[in-house]
Design a protein around this motif. Structure first.
Motif, short mmCIF file in Angstrom:
data_model
loop_
_atom_site.label_atom_id
_atom_site.label_comp_id
_atom_site.label_asym_id
_atom_site.label_seq_id
_atom_site.Cartn_x
_atom_site.Cartn_y
_atom_site.Cartn_z
N SER A 99 0.86 -1.18 0.00
CA SER A 99 0.00 0.00 0.00
C SER A 99 0.89 1.23 0.00
O SER A 99 1.83 1.31 0.80
CB SER A 99 -0.90 0.01 1.24
OG SER A 99 -1.56 1.25 1.36
N SER A 100 0.58 2.16 -0.86
CA SER A 100 1.38 3.40 -0.91
C SER A 100 1.17 4.26 0.32
O SER A 100 1.95 5.17 0.59
CB SER A 100 1.05 4.19 -2.18
OG SER A 100 -0.32 4.54 -2.18
N THR A 101 0.12 3.98 1.09
CA THR A 101 -0.16 4.77 2.30
C THR A 101 0.05 3.96 3.58
O THR A 101 -0.46 4.33 4.64
CB THR A 101 -1.61 5.30 2.27
OG1 THR A 101 -2.51 4.18 2.21
CG2 THR A 101 -1.84 6.22 1.08
N ALA A 102 0.81 2.87 3.49
CA ALA A 102 1.00 1.99 4.65
C ALA A 102 1.55 2.75 5.86
O ALA A 102 1.06 2.58 6.98
CB ALA A 102 1.92 0.83 4.30
N PHE A 103 2.56 3.58 5.66
CA PHE A 103 3.14 4.30 6.79
C PHE A 103 2.10 5.19 7.46
O PHE A 103 1.92 5.14 8.68
CB PHE A 103 4.35 5.14 6.35
CG PHE A 103 4.91 5.97 7.46
CD1 PHE A 103 5.66 5.39 8.48
CD2 PHE A 103 4.66 7.33 7.52
CE1 PHE A 103 6.16 6.15 9.53
CE2 PHE A 103 5.17 8.10 8.57
CZ PHE A 103 5.91 7.51 9.57
#
Length: 162
Positions: A99-103
């Protein structure tokens, strides 16, 4: 079959594991102190062979490999030969959660294992490279799962495809 669900913090691993176990899959519970040890995996693979049930792992020995490469710490559970043995000779599949928004998602949920975005990105990169190596050189089936684009049916199809 042993199904290893991996990925950086916040990528959707635990949520996916919960969905799968809610649908009837067995989630591996390895006794504390023996987690991610070679014999534990071999024992579960032997049990799986006779019970015909999929066993889901929310992280596995791949986590140790990725994090030790990232932080330089010693690998203390399994060596690479043992990891490859489990992957090659037990019937395994890997689901890499991406996911590009995992952080950002991990921070919103209050996770505090990884608090630096660059470190999170480095760990995600290492997961991709290591799992690609297992996929390419050991012929391990791999699915890259993004909770924003894939649904549970995609995962079930991957798991049941022989």
């Amino acid at each position: 079959m042993l199904i290893f669900i991996e990925g950086v913090d916040g990528s959707g691993k635990s949520t996916l594991c919960k969905k799968l176990t809610d649908m009837g899959a067995n989630q591996a519970i390895i006794p504390r102190g023996t987690e991610r040890q070679f014999d534990s995996y071999m024992d579960l693979a032997y049990e799986d062979k006779y019970t015909k049930g999929d066993i889901i792992f929310d992280r596995c020995f791949i986590t140790d490999l990725v994090y030790r490469l990232q932080d330089g710490g010693p690998i203390d559970k399994m060596d690479l030969t043992q990891m490859c043995t489990v992957l090659r000779f037990c019937y395994c599949k890997i689901i890499l959660c991406v996911s590009s928004t995992a952080f950002e998602d991990s921070i919103v949920r209050g996770e505090d294992n990884i608090t630096d975005k660059n470190k999170s990105a480095e760990i995600a990169y290492l997961y991709d490279k290591i799992i690609t190596m297992f996929e390419k050189y050991l012929n391990i089936p791999v699915m890259r799962y993004n909770w924003k684009y894939n649904n549970i049916d995609d995962v079930i199809n991957f798991i049941t495809r022989r």
